[in-house]
Scaffold this motif. Structure first.
Motif, short mmCIF file in Angstrom:
data_model
loop_
_atom_site.label_atom_id
_atom_site.label_comp_id
_atom_site.label_asym_id
_atom_site.label_seq_id
_atom_site.Cartn_x
_atom_site.Cartn_y
_atom_site.Cartn_z
N THR A 105 6.09 6.39 7.75
CA THR A 105 7.51 6.60 8.04
C THR A 105 7.91 5.91 9.34
OG1 THR A 105 7.49 8.73 6.89
CG2 THR A 105 9.32 8.33 8.39
N LEU A 106 7.06 5.98 10.35
CA LEU A 106 7.35 5.30 11.62
C LEU A 106 7.46 3.80 11.42
CD1 LEU A 106 5.04 7.23 14.13
CD2 LEU A 106 7.54 7.15 14.16
N LEU A 107 6.56 3.24 10.62
CA LEU A 107 6.62 1.81 10.34
C LEU A 107 7.91 1.45 9.60
CD1 LEU A 107 5.31 -0.99 10.38
CD2 LEU A 107 4.09 -0.36 8.28
N LEU A 108 8.28 2.27 8.63
CA LEU A 108 9.52 2.05 7.89
C LEU A 108 10.73 2.15 8.83
CD1 LEU A 108 10.99 1.62 5.18
CD2 LEU A 108 10.96 4.10 4.87
N ASP A 109 10.72 3.13 9.73
CA ASP A 109 11.81 3.28 10.70
C ASP A 109 11.95 2.03 11.56
OD1 ASP A 109 12.26 5.79 9.75
OD2 ASP A 109 11.43 6.86 11.48
N TRP A 110 10.80 1.52 12.03
CA TRP A 110 10.82 0.31 12.87
C TRP A 110 11.44 -0.85 12.10
CZ3 TRP A 110 8.66 -4.58 12.65
CH2 TRP A 110 8.70 -5.32 13.83
N CYS A 111 11.04 -1.00 10.83
CA CYS A 111 11.57 -2.10 10.01
C CYS A 111 13.07 -1.93 9.78
CB CYS A 111 10.85 -2.16 8.67
SG CYS A 111 9.12 -2.67 8.78
N MET A 112 13.51 -0.70 9.48
CA MET A 112 14.94 -0.45 9.24
C MET A 112 15.74 -0.73 10.49
SD MET A 112 15.34 2.85 6.69
CE MET A 112 14.32 3.99 7.63
N ASN A 113 15.26 -0.28 11.63
CA ASN A 113 15.99 -0.47 12.88
C ASN A 113 16.04 -1.94 13.27
OD1 ASN A 113 17.38 0.79 15.13
ND2 ASN A 113 15.62 0.18 16.37
N LYS A 114 14.92 -2.63 13.12
CA LYS A 114 14.85 -4.05 13.44
C LYS A 114 15.77 -4.85 12.53
CE LYS A 114 11.50 -7.78 14.26
NZ LYS A 114 12.11 -8.83 13.42
N ASN A 115 15.74 -4.52 11.25
CA ASN A 115 16.57 -5.23 10.29
C ASN A 115 18.06 -5.02 10.56
OD1 ASN A 115 16.91 -6.67 7.61
ND2 ASN A 115 17.93 -4.75 7.14
N ARG A 116 18.42 -3.78 10.92
CA ARG A 116 19.83 -3.50 11.23
C ARG A 116 20.31 -4.31 12.43
NH1 ARG A 116 21.18 2.60 12.63
NH2 ARG A 116 19.64 2.09 14.24
N LYS A 117 19.48 -4.41 13.46
CA LYS A 117 19.86 -5.17 14.65
C LYS A 117 19.99 -6.66 14.34
CE LYS A 117 17.91 -1.97 18.04
NZ LYS A 117 16.87 -1.76 19.09
N GLU A 118 19.07 -7.17 13.50
CA GLU A 118 19.12 -8.60 13.16
C GLU A 118 20.32 -8.94 12.32
OE1 GLU A 118 15.40 -9.41 11.29
OE2 GLU A 118 14.29 -9.59 13.19
N GLN A 119 20.77 -8.01 11.48
CA GLN A 119 21.89 -8.27 10.58
C GLN A 119 23.25 -8.10 11.27
OE1 GLN A 119 21.48 -9.48 7.46
NE2 GLN A 119 19.29 -9.49 7.92
N GLU A 120 23.26 -7.38 12.38
CA GLU A 120 24.54 -7.14 13.06
C GLU A 120 24.99 -8.37 13.83
OE1 GLU A 120 23.69 -3.72 15.43
OE2 GLU A 120 24.05 -2.30 13.78
#
Length: 308
Positions: free
Chosen positions: A293-308
């Motif tokens: 879950t922590l790894l998934l959270d990191w990916c979701m957060n990183k992806n959101r920042k890159e897409q913004e």
């Protein structure tokens, strides 16, 4: 005379779009086709509309599931009933341009292809291919071969010979079908332009309450990777190809992060998402679920920042 193409249309509560979709299929310049309309126990009058407008049409075969079964089972029922040399899948709210099926069919014959896929990126013209299995994952990753089951023509012989069916998951079922077919095909062909119009509607399974759908989505991601791993293990030339497996597994994860989870992270906190998917994560990963879950959270957060 053999039917050239069987067009399979799964239907569930699409009454306001159905006539436009079916009329666009009947208006195809290729006439030697059958249309299989399969209603999955709609509650909005979709089945009754089809009965009224198309029930007596000689090219239309209409029936209703005994109970609501989902898109995978419904499409599989269409495959079993199909008589065409090729099979095309059309969603019940999309629209075909008049030459769509004719162009796809002619390309399949010209290239002796098991699959014709349109909407391909990074190519400038029609392309027939016979490439090693190990390179096909790259075509998926690079977006040259799009993975929706629509916008494609599949050889029925390929599907039956390779025993390819839609897996019983809510999301990614068409992605897996398209990838498995690509890995089983002797030859495939790509077209850059699109004569299949995908209509985004509010009722789409990828829209609506994304948080409520998160457990099913996470369950589908995990099962999709497992199903694909099992399928690749069954193909001798791919069983030991760890590179192709990794590419396709990462592709599925990236697809989930760029679609459902990206939109979800714009609406909800990571804590709310984690709470919603926790039962699935615990079931699949046991005592290690928190690390995953922590790894998934990191990916979701990183992806959101890159897409913004």
């Amino acid at each position: 005379m053999m039917v050239n193409i069987s067009v399979i249309v799964p239907i569930y509560n699409k009454v306001q779009y159905l006539q436009r979709t079916i009329d666009s299929i009947l208006a195809q310049t290729m006439q030697n086709l059958e249309i299989l309309l399969i209603d999955d126990c709609s509650t909005d009058g979709s089945y009754e509309l089809c009965q009224s407008l198309y029930g007596q049409h000689k090219r239309v075969h209409l029936w209703q599931n005994a109970e609501n079964m989902g898109a995978s089972v419904t499409r599989n029922a269409g495959i079993e009933a199909a008589c065409g040399r090729f099979i095309a899948f059309v969603d019940a709210d999309d629209v075909l341009y008049p030459d769509y099926l004719k162009r796809m069919y002619q390309m399949a014959l010209r290239e002796n292809a098991d699959i014709v896929a349109e909407g391909s990126r990074e190519i400038t013209g029609p392309l027939g291919l016979d490439i090693p299995l190990a390179q096909r994952a790259e075509y998926v990753w690079q977006g040259k071969y799009m993975t929706a089951c629509c916008q494609k023509l599949f050889s029925r012989e390929l599907i039956l010979r390779s025993n390819i069916r839609f897996h019983p998951i809510v999301f990614f079922e068409d992605v897996l079908f398209s990838i498995e077919a690509l890995l089983a095909a002797k030859r495939f062909a790509l077209l850059p332009d699109t004569l299949y119009e995908i209509i985004e509607t509010p009722e789409s399974i990828t829209r609506g309450d994304l948080l409520a759908k998160a457990p099913q989505y996470m369950d589908s991601v995990v099962k999709a990777i497992r199903f694909l791993s099992d399928y690749m293990e069954s193909i001798p030339d791919l069983a030991a190809d760890k590179g192709s497996k990794q590419i396709l597994f990462v592709f599925i994860m990236q697809l989930s992060l760029l679609s459902h989870f990206y939109d979800l992270t714009k609406q909800q906190s990571l804590e709310a998402i984690n709470e919603q998917i926790r039962p699935i994560m615990e079931k699949e990963f046991g005592v290690n679920y928190q690390y995953v879950t922590l790894l998934l959270d990191w990916c979701m957060n990183k992806n959101r920042k890159e897409q913004e």
